[in-house]
Enzyme design. Structure first.
Site, PDB file in Angstrom:
ATOM      1  N   GLU A  78       1.110  -0.824   0.528  1.00  0.00           N
ATOM      2  CA  GLU A  78       0.080   0.151   0.226  1.00  0.00           C
ATOM      3  C   GLU A  78       0.581   0.945   0.146  1.00  0.00           C
ATOM      4  OE1 GLU A  78      -3.306   0.228  -0.754  1.00  0.00           O
ATOM      5  OE2 GLU A  78      -2.730  -2.355  -0.612  1.00  0.00           O
TER       6      GLU A  78
ATOM      7  N   TRP B  58       1.467   1.607  -3.578  1.00  0.00           N
ATOM      8  CA  TRP B  58       0.572   2.518  -4.193  1.00  0.00           C
ATOM      9  C   TRP B  58       1.166   4.400  -3.842  1.00  0.00           C
ATOM     10  CZ3 TRP B  58      -2.551   2.314  -7.781  1.00  0.00           C
ATOM     11  CH2 TRP B  58      -3.835   0.754  -8.116  1.00  0.00           C
TER      12      TRP B  58
ATOM     13  N   TRP C 284     -20.212  15.144 -17.936  1.00  0.00           N
ATOM     14  CA  TRP C 284     -21.544  14.459 -16.648  1.00  0.00           C
ATOM     15  C   TRP C 284     -22.145  15.317 -16.731  1.00  0.00           C
ATOM     16  CZ3 TRP C 284     -18.717  11.412 -13.836  1.00  0.00           C
ATOM     17  CH2 TRP C 284     -16.829  10.929 -14.611  1.00  0.00           C
TER      18      TRP C 284
ATOM     19  N   ASN D 245     -10.261   4.009   3.638  1.00  0.00           N
ATOM     20  CA  ASN D 245      -9.781   3.486   2.139  1.00  0.00           C
ATOM     21  C   ASN D 245     -11.098   3.060   1.117  1.00  0.00           C
ATOM     22  OD1 ASN D 245      -8.571   3.770  -0.315  1.00  0.00           O
ATOM     23  ND2 ASN D 245      -8.745   1.375  -0.168  1.00  0.00           N
TER      24      ASN D 245
ATOM     25  N   TRP E 211     -15.160  13.949 -11.315  1.00  0.00           N
ATOM     26  CA  TRP E 211     -14.894  13.148 -10.840  1.00  0.00           C
ATOM     27  C   TRP E 211     -13.944  14.273  -9.710  1.00  0.00           C
ATOM     28  CZ3 TRP E 211      -9.059  14.012 -10.837  1.00  0.00           C
ATOM     29  CH2 TRP E 211      -9.079  14.820 -12.390  1.00  0.00           C
TER      30      TRP E 211
ATOM     31  N   TRP F 173      -9.495   8.897  -6.921  1.00  0.00           N
ATOM     32  CA  TRP F 173     -10.037   9.451  -7.666  1.00  0.00           C
ATOM     33  C   TRP F 173     -10.210   9.531  -9.331  1.00  0.00           C
ATOM     34  CZ3 TRP F 173     -14.798  10.828  -6.289  1.00  0.00           C
ATOM     35  CH2 TRP F 173     -15.258  11.294  -5.085  1.00  0.00           C
TER      36      TRP F 173
END
Ligand SMILES: Cc1cc2nc3c(=O)[nH]c(=O)nc-3n(C[C@H](O)[C@H](O)[C@H](O)COP(=O)(O)OP(=O)(O)OC[C@H]3O[C@@H](n4cnc5c(N)ncnc54)[C@H](O)[C@@H]3O)c2cc1C
Length: 492
Positions: free
Chosen positions: A293, A296, A324, A359, A377, A400
Protein backbone atom coordinates in the site's frame (compact mmCIF):
# COMPACT_ATOMS: atom_id res chain seq x y z
CA UNK A 1 31.10 38.88 11.60
CA UNK A 2 31.43 36.28 14.36
CA UNK A 3 32.16 32.64 13.67
CA UNK A 4 28.62 31.72 14.74
CA UNK A 5 27.04 34.20 12.36
CA UNK A 6 29.17 32.95 9.49
CA UNK A 7 28.05 29.41 10.04
CA UNK A 8 24.28 29.56 9.97
CA UNK A 9 22.13 27.19 7.93
CA UNK A 10 18.43 27.69 7.29
CA UNK A 11 16.34 24.55 7.06
CA UNK A 12 13.13 25.33 5.21
CA UNK A 13 10.54 22.78 6.33
CA UNK A 14 7.35 22.21 4.37
CA UNK A 15 5.67 18.81 4.26
CA UNK A 16 8.46 17.20 6.27
CA UNK A 17 7.48 18.30 9.76
CA UNK A 18 9.79 16.03 11.73
CA UNK A 19 13.24 15.94 13.29
CA UNK A 20 14.15 12.30 12.67
CA UNK A 21 14.80 10.90 9.19
CA UNK A 22 14.98 14.42 7.83
CA UNK A 23 17.95 14.68 5.42
CA UNK A 24 17.92 18.49 5.05
CA UNK A 25 17.93 18.93 8.81
CA UNK A 26 20.48 16.19 9.41
CA UNK A 27 22.81 17.72 6.81
CA UNK A 28 22.45 21.21 8.32
CA UNK A 29 23.12 19.92 11.84
CA UNK A 30 26.18 17.97 10.75
CA UNK A 31 27.73 20.84 8.76
CA UNK A 32 26.78 24.02 10.59
CA UNK A 33 26.99 25.39 14.11
CA UNK A 34 23.77 27.37 13.99
CA UNK A 35 20.61 25.92 12.47
CA UNK A 36 17.46 27.98 11.96
CA UNK A 37 14.39 25.89 11.23
CA UNK A 38 11.64 27.81 9.43
CA UNK A 39 8.13 27.11 8.19
CA UNK A 40 6.67 29.62 5.71
CA UNK A 41 2.94 29.70 5.10
CA UNK A 42 2.84 30.56 1.41
CA UNK A 43 -0.65 29.89 0.08
CA UNK A 44 -0.01 31.53 -3.30
CA UNK A 45 3.16 29.47 -3.79
CA UNK A 46 1.06 26.29 -3.90
CA UNK A 47 -0.72 27.38 -7.09
CA UNK A 48 -4.43 26.73 -6.72
CA UNK A 49 -3.68 23.87 -4.28
CA UNK A 50 -3.05 25.60 -1.01
CA UNK A 51 -3.99 23.21 1.80
CA UNK A 52 -7.71 22.75 2.47
CA UNK A 53 -9.43 23.71 5.70
CA UNK A 54 -9.07 20.32 7.43
CA UNK A 55 -5.39 20.08 6.48
CA UNK A 56 -4.79 23.55 7.92
CA UNK A 57 -6.42 22.52 11.19
CA UNK A 58 -4.02 19.56 11.31
CA UNK A 59 -1.09 21.78 10.34
CA UNK A 60 -1.75 24.06 13.32
CA UNK A 61 -1.25 21.15 15.72
CA UNK A 62 1.63 19.70 13.78
CA UNK A 63 3.56 22.98 13.90
CA UNK A 64 2.76 23.27 17.59
CA UNK A 65 4.17 19.79 18.21
CA UNK A 66 7.27 20.48 16.13
CA UNK A 67 7.96 23.71 17.97
CA UNK A 68 7.61 21.87 21.30
CA UNK A 69 10.06 19.19 20.09
CA UNK A 70 12.54 21.87 19.03
CA UNK A 71 12.16 23.81 22.29
CA UNK A 72 12.95 20.65 24.24
CA UNK A 73 16.25 20.79 22.35
CA UNK A 74 16.81 24.50 23.12
CA UNK A 75 15.83 25.49 19.61
CA UNK A 76 12.55 26.84 18.17
CA UNK A 77 10.47 26.83 15.02
CA UNK A 78 10.53 30.16 13.17
CA UNK A 79 7.22 30.97 11.49
CA UNK A 80 6.82 33.30 8.56
CA UNK A 81 4.04 34.01 6.09
CA UNK A 82 4.04 35.20 2.47
CA UNK A 83 6.02 34.63 -0.68
CA UNK A 84 8.59 31.91 0.04
CA UNK A 85 11.36 33.53 -1.93
CA UNK A 86 10.91 36.95 -0.29
CA UNK A 87 10.67 35.39 3.16
CA UNK A 88 13.76 33.27 2.65
CA UNK A 89 15.65 36.25 1.35
CA UNK A 90 14.68 38.25 4.44
CA UNK A 91 15.60 35.39 6.76
CA UNK A 92 18.99 34.94 5.06
CA UNK A 93 19.65 38.62 5.76
CA UNK A 94 18.22 38.47 9.30
CA UNK A 95 20.50 35.67 10.38
CA UNK A 96 23.32 36.11 7.87
CA UNK A 97 22.89 32.55 6.71
CA UNK A 98 25.47 30.79 4.57
CA UNK A 99 23.31 27.86 3.59
CA UNK A 100 19.68 27.04 2.81
CA UNK A 101 18.48 23.45 2.72
CA UNK A 102 15.12 21.85 2.08
CA UNK A 103 13.54 18.54 1.21
CA UNK A 104 11.99 18.19 -2.22
CA UNK A 105 8.30 18.34 -3.03
CA UNK A 106 6.75 17.05 -6.24
CA UNK A 107 3.48 18.94 -6.74
CA UNK A 108 3.55 20.68 -10.16
CA UNK A 109 3.13 24.28 -8.90
CA UNK A 110 5.53 23.75 -5.99
CA UNK A 111 8.18 22.22 -8.24
CA UNK A 112 8.04 25.26 -10.47
CA UNK A 113 8.28 27.65 -7.52
CA UNK A 114 11.08 25.71 -5.86
CA UNK A 115 13.11 25.53 -9.07
CA UNK A 116 12.90 29.32 -9.42
CA UNK A 117 13.89 29.80 -5.77
CA UNK A 118 16.83 27.44 -6.16
CA UNK A 119 17.98 29.40 -9.18
CA UNK A 120 17.72 32.76 -7.37
CA UNK A 121 19.42 31.56 -4.22
CA UNK A 122 22.19 29.82 -6.14
CA UNK A 123 23.11 33.19 -7.62
CA UNK A 124 23.89 34.60 -4.16
CA UNK A 125 27.66 34.42 -3.75
CA UNK A 126 28.82 32.22 -0.88
CA UNK A 127 25.37 30.73 -0.20
CA UNK A 128 25.10 26.95 -0.28
CA UNK A 129 21.76 25.71 -1.57
CA UNK A 130 20.79 22.06 -1.60
CA UNK A 131 17.62 19.98 -1.69
CA UNK A 132 17.12 16.38 -0.54
CA UNK A 133 14.66 13.53 -0.81
CA UNK A 134 12.79 13.01 2.44
CA UNK A 135 9.42 11.59 1.53
CA UNK A 136 9.71 9.03 -1.24
CA UNK A 137 11.24 5.60 -1.33
CA UNK A 138 11.84 5.98 -5.06
CA UNK A 139 11.87 9.47 -6.50
CA UNK A 140 9.77 9.58 -9.68
CA UNK A 141 12.73 9.71 -12.06
CA UNK A 142 14.56 6.83 -10.35
CA UNK A 143 12.27 4.08 -11.60
CA UNK A 144 10.90 3.41 -15.07
CA UNK A 145 9.60 0.67 -17.33
CA UNK A 146 11.95 -1.51 -19.39
CA UNK A 147 11.51 1.04 -22.20
CA UNK A 148 12.60 3.87 -19.91
CA UNK A 149 9.07 5.28 -19.71
CA UNK A 150 7.08 6.26 -16.62
CA UNK A 151 4.86 3.54 -15.20
CA UNK A 152 1.12 3.81 -15.87
CA UNK A 153 0.28 0.47 -14.25
CA UNK A 154 0.95 -0.30 -10.60
CA UNK A 155 1.78 -4.04 -10.61
CA UNK A 156 4.87 -3.90 -12.86
CA UNK A 157 6.20 -0.96 -10.85
CA UNK A 158 5.72 -2.90 -7.60
CA UNK A 159 7.41 -5.93 -9.19
CA UNK A 160 10.37 -3.75 -10.16
CA UNK A 161 10.52 -2.34 -6.61
CA UNK A 162 10.54 -5.87 -5.18
CA UNK A 163 13.18 -7.15 -7.59
CA UNK A 164 15.44 -4.15 -7.05
CA UNK A 165 14.70 -3.82 -3.37
CA UNK A 166 15.96 -0.61 -1.82
CA UNK A 167 16.63 -0.57 1.89
CA UNK A 168 16.18 3.02 3.03
CA UNK A 169 18.55 4.32 5.69
CA UNK A 170 16.80 7.25 7.34
CA UNK A 171 18.96 9.75 9.18
CA UNK A 172 18.98 9.55 12.96
CA UNK A 173 17.91 12.44 15.14
CA UNK A 174 20.76 14.97 14.99
CA UNK A 175 22.82 14.61 18.20
CA UNK A 176 23.64 16.90 19.83
CA UNK A 177 20.95 19.14 18.43
CA UNK A 178 22.34 22.66 17.88
CA UNK A 179 20.79 25.09 20.35
CA UNK A 180 19.39 28.34 18.96
CA UNK A 181 20.09 31.03 21.52
CA UNK A 182 19.51 34.05 19.27
CA UNK A 183 16.44 33.11 17.23
CA UNK A 184 15.36 35.50 14.46
CA UNK A 185 11.90 37.09 14.61
CA UNK A 186 8.98 34.75 14.22
CA UNK A 187 5.22 35.09 13.91
CA UNK A 188 3.19 33.32 16.56
CA UNK A 189 1.28 30.23 15.54
CA UNK A 190 -2.02 32.06 16.11
CA UNK A 191 -0.93 34.76 13.69
CA UNK A 192 -0.92 32.15 10.92
CA UNK A 193 -4.69 31.71 11.55
CA UNK A 194 -4.76 28.06 10.59
CA UNK A 195 -7.66 27.04 12.83
CA UNK A 196 -11.22 27.79 11.71
CA UNK A 197 -12.07 29.95 14.73
CA UNK A 198 -9.05 32.13 13.99
CA UNK A 199 -10.71 32.92 10.67
CA UNK A 200 -14.06 33.71 12.28
CA UNK A 201 -15.58 30.26 11.61
CA UNK A 202 -17.11 27.92 14.21
CA UNK A 203 -14.62 25.48 15.74
CA UNK A 204 -15.75 22.62 13.50
CA UNK A 205 -12.41 20.88 13.97
CA UNK A 206 -13.00 20.30 17.69
CA UNK A 207 -14.44 16.88 16.96
CA UNK A 208 -11.25 15.86 15.13
CA UNK A 209 -8.97 16.53 18.04
CA UNK A 210 -10.78 17.21 21.31
CA UNK A 211 -13.95 15.16 21.48
CA UNK A 212 -13.33 11.46 21.88
CA UNK A 213 -13.68 10.04 18.41
CA UNK A 214 -16.31 7.44 17.85
CA UNK A 215 -15.04 3.96 18.73
CA UNK A 216 -13.15 2.10 17.34
CA UNK A 217 -11.36 5.17 16.03
CA UNK A 218 -9.09 6.83 18.54
CA UNK A 219 -8.05 10.40 18.92
CA UNK A 220 -5.64 11.94 16.40
CA UNK A 221 -2.34 13.14 17.77
CA UNK A 222 -0.72 15.36 15.13
CA UNK A 223 3.06 15.62 15.17
CA UNK A 224 6.08 13.35 14.96
CA UNK A 225 5.54 11.72 18.34
CA UNK A 226 1.90 11.06 17.49
CA UNK A 227 2.99 9.43 14.23
CA UNK A 228 5.36 7.04 16.01
CA UNK A 229 2.77 6.31 18.67
CA UNK A 230 0.30 5.45 15.90
CA UNK A 231 2.88 3.22 14.23
CA UNK A 232 3.62 1.40 17.50
CA UNK A 233 -0.06 0.76 18.15
CA UNK A 234 -0.59 -0.45 14.61
CA UNK A 235 2.56 -2.59 14.68
CA UNK A 236 1.48 -4.21 17.95
CA UNK A 237 -2.07 -4.80 16.77
CA UNK A 238 -3.89 -4.43 13.46
CA UNK A 239 -0.79 -4.98 11.31
CA UNK A 240 -0.85 -8.69 12.19
CA UNK A 241 -4.25 -9.03 10.59
CA UNK A 242 -3.91 -6.28 7.99
CA UNK A 243 -4.77 -8.30 4.91
CA UNK A 244 -8.04 -9.52 6.34
CA UNK A 245 -9.12 -6.39 8.18
CA UNK A 246 -7.97 -3.55 5.94
CA UNK A 247 -11.25 -3.66 4.03
CA UNK A 248 -13.51 -3.69 7.07
CA UNK A 249 -14.36 -0.10 7.93
CA UNK A 250 -15.83 -0.88 11.35
CA UNK A 251 -12.68 -2.52 12.62
CA UNK A 252 -10.00 0.23 12.45
CA UNK A 253 -7.78 -2.38 10.80
CA UNK A 254 -5.56 0.09 8.95
CA UNK A 255 -2.68 2.20 10.24
CA UNK A 256 -4.39 5.62 10.00
CA UNK A 257 -0.94 7.02 9.33
CA UNK A 258 -2.10 8.95 6.25
CA UNK A 259 -2.29 12.46 7.78
CA UNK A 260 1.11 11.91 9.41
CA UNK A 261 2.49 10.88 6.00
CA UNK A 262 0.77 13.78 4.24
CA UNK A 263 2.51 16.29 6.52
CA UNK A 264 5.76 14.36 6.62
CA UNK A 265 5.65 13.72 10.36
CA UNK A 266 6.82 10.27 9.35
CA UNK A 267 7.90 9.09 5.91
CA UNK A 268 7.65 6.05 3.69
CA UNK A 269 11.43 5.47 3.85
CA UNK A 270 11.18 5.45 7.66
CA UNK A 271 8.25 3.02 7.61
CA UNK A 272 9.97 0.66 5.18
CA UNK A 273 13.16 0.76 7.21
CA UNK A 274 11.22 0.09 10.43
CA UNK A 275 9.14 -2.77 9.00
CA UNK A 276 11.89 -4.40 6.94
CA UNK A 277 14.92 -4.01 9.26
CA UNK A 278 16.97 -6.73 7.52
CA UNK A 279 17.00 -4.68 4.32
CA UNK A 280 15.10 -7.35 2.37
CA UNK A 281 11.56 -7.48 0.95
CA UNK A 282 9.21 -8.52 3.75
CA UNK A 283 8.73 -12.27 4.14
CA UNK A 284 5.71 -11.74 6.39
CA UNK A 285 2.51 -11.62 4.29
CA UNK A 286 0.90 -8.92 6.44
CA UNK A 287 3.90 -6.61 6.31
CA UNK A 288 4.19 -7.27 2.59
CA UNK A 289 0.59 -6.30 2.10
CA UNK A 290 1.05 -3.06 4.08
CA UNK A 291 4.28 -2.11 2.31
CA UNK A 292 2.47 -2.72 -0.98
CA UNK A 293 0.00 0.00 0.00
CA UNK A 294 2.91 2.33 0.69
CA UNK A 295 4.05 1.48 -2.82
CA UNK A 296 0.65 2.67 -4.11
CA UNK A 297 1.51 6.01 -2.58
CA UNK A 298 4.82 5.94 -4.44
CA UNK A 299 2.92 5.09 -7.63
CA UNK A 300 0.60 8.07 -7.13
CA UNK A 301 3.54 10.46 -6.77
CA UNK A 302 5.21 8.86 -9.77
CA UNK A 303 2.06 9.53 -11.81
CA UNK A 304 1.66 13.10 -10.56
CA UNK A 305 5.27 13.89 -11.37
CA UNK A 306 5.12 12.49 -14.89
CA UNK A 307 1.53 13.55 -15.62
CA UNK A 308 1.19 16.89 -13.84
CA UNK A 309 -2.37 17.44 -15.06
CA UNK A 310 -3.49 14.41 -12.95
CA UNK A 311 -5.49 16.55 -10.44
CA UNK A 312 -7.54 18.26 -13.14
CA UNK A 313 -7.69 16.15 -16.28
CA UNK A 314 -8.48 12.49 -16.90
CA UNK A 315 -5.44 10.40 -17.78
CA UNK A 316 -7.56 8.64 -20.39
CA UNK A 317 -8.23 11.45 -22.89
CA UNK A 318 -11.57 9.99 -24.06
CA UNK A 319 -13.03 10.95 -20.66
CA UNK A 320 -12.60 14.63 -21.54
CA UNK A 321 -15.87 14.31 -23.46
CA UNK A 322 -17.71 12.32 -20.81
CA UNK A 323 -21.26 13.69 -20.37
CA UNK A 324 -21.01 14.60 -16.67
CA UNK A 325 -24.06 16.24 -15.13
CA UNK A 326 -24.17 19.53 -13.32
CA UNK A 327 -26.35 19.37 -10.22
CA UNK A 328 -25.38 21.44 -7.20
CA UNK A 329 -28.14 20.18 -4.98
CA UNK A 330 -27.18 16.54 -5.62
CA UNK A 331 -23.54 17.40 -4.89
CA UNK A 332 -24.58 19.02 -1.62
CA UNK A 333 -26.60 16.00 -0.52
CA UNK A 334 -23.57 13.82 -1.17
CA UNK A 335 -21.29 16.24 0.71
CA UNK A 336 -23.63 16.29 3.72
CA UNK A 337 -24.11 12.54 3.83
CA UNK A 338 -27.82 12.78 3.01
CA UNK A 339 -28.03 10.55 -0.02
CA UNK A 340 -30.26 7.95 1.63
CA UNK A 341 -27.68 5.22 0.91
CA UNK A 342 -26.42 4.23 4.38
CA UNK A 343 -22.80 3.26 3.68
CA UNK A 344 -22.28 6.35 1.51
CA UNK A 345 -23.78 8.62 4.17
CA UNK A 346 -21.76 6.93 6.93
CA UNK A 347 -18.56 7.59 4.96
CA UNK A 348 -19.38 11.22 4.24
CA UNK A 349 -20.30 11.76 7.89
CA UNK A 350 -17.10 10.08 9.08
CA UNK A 351 -15.25 12.52 6.85
CA UNK A 352 -17.10 15.42 8.46
CA UNK A 353 -16.54 14.17 12.00
CA UNK A 354 -12.96 12.90 11.77
CA UNK A 355 -11.50 14.60 8.69
CA UNK A 356 -10.75 11.08 7.48
CA UNK A 357 -12.54 8.17 5.81
CA UNK A 358 -11.78 4.48 5.48
CA UNK A 359 -10.28 3.49 2.09
CA UNK A 360 -13.01 1.02 1.11
CA UNK A 361 -15.65 3.63 1.85
CA UNK A 362 -13.71 6.30 -0.08
CA UNK A 363 -14.06 4.04 -3.11
CA UNK A 364 -17.78 3.57 -2.50
CA UNK A 365 -18.62 7.25 -2.04
CA UNK A 366 -16.48 8.15 -5.06
CA UNK A 367 -18.18 5.51 -7.19
CA UNK A 368 -21.61 6.72 -6.05
CA UNK A 369 -20.75 10.32 -6.99
CA UNK A 370 -19.23 9.60 -10.38
CA UNK A 371 -21.49 6.78 -11.49
CA UNK A 372 -24.84 6.79 -9.69
CA UNK A 373 -24.99 10.60 -9.59
CA UNK A 374 -22.95 11.08 -12.77
CA UNK A 375 -21.19 14.08 -11.26
CA UNK A 376 -17.59 14.88 -12.26
CA UNK A 377 -14.83 13.27 -10.22
CA UNK A 378 -13.11 16.66 -9.98
CA UNK A 379 -15.98 17.91 -7.78
CA UNK A 380 -15.43 15.02 -5.38
CA UNK A 381 -11.68 15.42 -5.46
CA UNK A 382 -12.02 19.10 -4.49
CA UNK A 383 -14.37 18.25 -1.61
CA UNK A 384 -11.94 15.66 -0.29
CA UNK A 385 -9.09 18.13 -0.73
CA UNK A 386 -10.87 20.58 1.58
CA UNK A 387 -12.19 18.12 4.16
CA UNK A 388 -9.51 15.42 4.59
CA UNK A 389 -6.78 15.86 7.17
CA UNK A 390 -4.69 13.54 4.98
CA UNK A 391 -5.39 15.40 1.70
CA UNK A 392 -2.49 14.50 -0.54
CA UNK A 393 -2.53 15.81 -4.11
CA UNK A 394 -1.11 12.65 -5.67
CA UNK A 395 -3.10 10.07 -3.70
CA UNK A 396 -6.31 12.02 -3.90
CA UNK A 397 -6.18 12.62 -7.67
CA UNK A 398 -5.04 9.07 -8.29
CA UNK A 399 -7.78 7.67 -5.99
CA UNK A 400 -10.50 9.68 -7.72
CA UNK A 401 -9.31 8.85 -11.22
CA UNK A 402 -9.02 5.20 -10.24
CA UNK A 403 -12.59 5.04 -8.96
CA UNK A 404 -14.03 7.14 -11.77
CA UNK A 405 -12.39 4.76 -14.24
CA UNK A 406 -10.50 7.45 -16.13
CA UNK A 407 -7.08 6.97 -14.50
CA UNK A 408 -3.96 5.18 -15.60
CA UNK A 409 -4.44 1.87 -13.79
CA UNK A 410 -8.11 2.32 -13.01
CA UNK A 411 -11.14 0.21 -12.21
CA UNK A 412 -13.07 0.22 -15.52
CA UNK A 413 -15.90 2.78 -15.58
CA UNK A 414 -18.47 0.08 -16.31
CA UNK A 415 -17.66 -1.67 -13.01
CA UNK A 416 -20.12 0.19 -10.82
CA UNK A 417 -19.94 -0.59 -7.10
CA UNK A 418 -23.30 -1.52 -5.63
CA UNK A 419 -23.23 0.24 -2.23
CA UNK A 420 -25.80 -2.16 -0.78
CA UNK A 421 -23.96 -5.38 -1.57
CA UNK A 422 -20.62 -3.74 -0.77
CA UNK A 423 -22.04 -2.68 2.59
CA UNK A 424 -23.34 -6.18 3.27
CA UNK A 425 -19.96 -7.65 2.36
CA UNK A 426 -17.61 -5.30 4.19
CA UNK A 427 -19.86 -4.10 7.02
CA UNK A 428 -21.93 -7.25 7.52
CA UNK A 429 -23.30 -6.33 10.95
CA UNK A 430 -23.80 -2.70 9.98
CA UNK A 431 -21.54 -1.47 12.80
CA UNK A 432 -19.91 1.18 10.63
CA UNK A 433 -23.27 2.54 9.52
CA UNK A 434 -24.65 2.47 13.09
CA UNK A 435 -21.59 4.38 14.26
CA UNK A 436 -21.95 7.31 11.86
CA UNK A 437 -25.67 7.24 11.07
CA UNK A 438 -27.15 6.82 14.55
CA UNK A 439 -30.69 7.29 13.19
CA UNK A 440 -30.37 3.77 11.75
CA UNK A 441 -28.78 2.25 14.86
CA UNK A 442 -31.79 0.18 15.88
CA UNK A 443 -32.45 -1.31 12.46
CA UNK A 444 -31.83 -5.09 12.23
CA UNK A 445 -28.69 -5.90 10.28
CA UNK A 446 -30.51 -7.43 7.32
CA UNK A 447 -31.99 -3.98 6.51
CA UNK A 448 -29.22 -1.66 7.63
CA UNK A 449 -27.74 -1.22 4.17
CA UNK A 450 -31.13 -0.89 2.46
CA UNK A 451 -33.61 0.61 4.94
CA UNK A 452 -36.15 1.10 2.15
CA UNK A 453 -36.52 -2.67 1.95
CA UNK A 454 -37.73 -2.92 5.56
CA UNK A 455 -41.45 -3.12 6.29
CA UNK A 456 -43.25 -0.14 7.81
CA UNK A 457 -43.52 -2.13 11.04
CA UNK A 458 -39.78 -2.84 11.22
CA UNK A 459 -39.00 0.82 10.56
CA UNK A 460 -41.45 1.92 13.25
CA UNK A 461 -39.92 -0.47 15.77
CA UNK A 462 -36.47 0.93 14.94
CA UNK A 463 -37.82 4.44 15.52
CA UNK A 464 -37.40 5.52 11.92
CA UNK A 465 -39.83 7.56 9.91
CA UNK A 466 -38.46 7.55 6.34
CA UNK A 467 -37.84 11.05 5.05
CA UNK A 468 -37.89 12.50 8.57
CA UNK A 469 -35.24 10.54 10.47
CA UNK A 470 -33.35 9.33 7.45
CA UNK A 471 -33.70 10.36 3.78
CA UNK A 472 -35.18 8.18 1.09
CA UNK A 473 -32.52 7.20 -1.51
CA UNK A 474 -31.87 10.16 -3.79
CA UNK A 475 -31.52 7.84 -6.82
CA UNK A 476 -32.65 4.39 -7.74
CA UNK A 477 -29.46 2.32 -7.69
CA UNK A 478 -30.40 0.12 -10.64
CA UNK A 479 -31.65 2.91 -12.90
CA UNK A 480 -28.74 5.23 -12.09
CA UNK A 481 -26.33 2.41 -12.84
CA UNK A 482 -27.91 1.94 -16.26
CA UNK A 483 -27.74 5.71 -16.89
CA UNK A 484 -24.02 5.62 -16.08
CA UNK A 485 -23.45 2.75 -18.48
CA UNK A 486 -25.30 4.61 -21.24
CA UNK A 487 -23.09 7.65 -20.63
CA UNK A 488 -20.05 5.38 -20.87
CA UNK A 489 -21.32 4.05 -24.24
CA UNK A 490 -21.14 7.61 -25.60
CA UNK A 491 -17.37 7.83 -25.17
CA UNK A 492 -16.26 4.24 -25.67
C1 LIG B 1 -11.30 8.55 -3.83
C2 LIG B 1 -10.05 8.36 -3.00
C3 LIG B 1 -9.39 9.47 -2.49
C4 LIG B 1 -8.23 9.30 -1.71
N1 LIG B 1 -7.59 10.41 -1.21
C5 LIG B 1 -6.46 10.26 -0.49
C6 LIG B 1 -5.77 11.39 0.03
O1 LIG B 1 -6.13 12.55 -0.19
N2 LIG B 1 -4.67 11.16 0.81
C7 LIG B 1 -4.21 9.90 1.06
O2 LIG B 1 -3.20 9.75 1.76
N3 LIG B 1 -4.82 8.83 0.55
C8 LIG B 1 -5.94 8.96 -0.20
N4 LIG B 1 -6.57 7.84 -0.69
C9 LIG B 1 -5.95 6.51 -0.50
C10 LIG B 1 -6.39 5.76 0.77
O3 LIG B 1 -7.78 5.79 0.89
C11 LIG B 1 -5.77 6.34 2.03
O4 LIG B 1 -4.39 6.50 1.87
C12 LIG B 1 -6.00 5.43 3.23
O5 LIG B 1 -7.39 5.24 3.44
C13 LIG B 1 -5.39 6.06 4.46
O6 LIG B 1 -5.64 5.29 5.59
P1 LIG B 1 -4.48 4.51 6.33
O7 LIG B 1 -3.33 5.42 6.58
O8 LIG B 1 -5.10 3.86 7.50
O9 LIG B 1 -4.10 3.44 5.24
P2 LIG B 1 -3.25 2.08 5.38
O10 LIG B 1 -4.10 1.00 4.81
O11 LIG B 1 -2.74 1.89 6.75
O12 LIG B 1 -2.07 2.31 4.35
C14 LIG B 1 -0.84 2.93 4.74
C15 LIG B 1 -0.51 4.04 3.80
O13 LIG B 1 -0.37 3.55 2.47
C16 LIG B 1 -0.84 4.54 1.55
N5 LIG B 1 -2.02 4.03 0.85
C17 LIG B 1 -2.94 3.13 1.30
N6 LIG B 1 -3.86 2.90 0.34
C18 LIG B 1 -3.53 3.68 -0.71
C19 LIG B 1 -4.11 3.90 -1.99
N7 LIG B 1 -5.21 3.27 -2.40
N8 LIG B 1 -3.50 4.78 -2.83
C20 LIG B 1 -2.38 5.42 -2.46
N9 LIG B 1 -1.79 5.25 -1.25
C21 LIG B 1 -2.36 4.39 -0.39
C22 LIG B 1 -1.27 5.75 2.37
O14 LIG B 1 -0.19 6.65 2.43
C23 LIG B 1 -1.56 5.13 3.72
O15 LIG B 1 -1.45 6.05 4.79
C24 LIG B 1 -7.74 8.00 -1.47
C25 LIG B 1 -8.42 6.89 -1.99
C26 LIG B 1 -9.56 7.07 -2.74
C27 LIG B 1 -10.28 5.87 -3.27
Amino acid sequence: MSATQRDTAIVWLRRDLRLRGNPALAHACSQHQRVVVVFILDAAGEGDRSPGAASLAWLHRSLQALDADLRQRHSALILRRGDSHAQLQRLIDDCQATAVYWNRRYEPAVRERDAAIKQWLSDIPGLQVQSFNASLWWEPWEISTGQGKPYRVFTPMWKNMLENWRAPRPEALPQPFPALTDAPASLTLDELALRPQQRGEPAWDDGFFHARQTAPYTLWQPGEQGAWQRLREFGDGALHDYKARRDVPASAGTSMLSPHLAWGEISTPQLVSELCPDGQPPADAMINSFVRELAWREFSWHLLYHFPHLPEQPLQPKFTDFPWREDDSALQRWQRGETGIPIVDAGMRQLWQHGWMHNRVRMLVASFLTKNLLLPWQAGERWFWDTLVDADLANNSQGWQWTAGCGADAAPYFRVFNPVTQGQRFDPDGDYVRCFVPALARLPKQYIHAPWSASADTLRQAGIEPGRDYPMPMVDLQRSRERALQAWQQIR
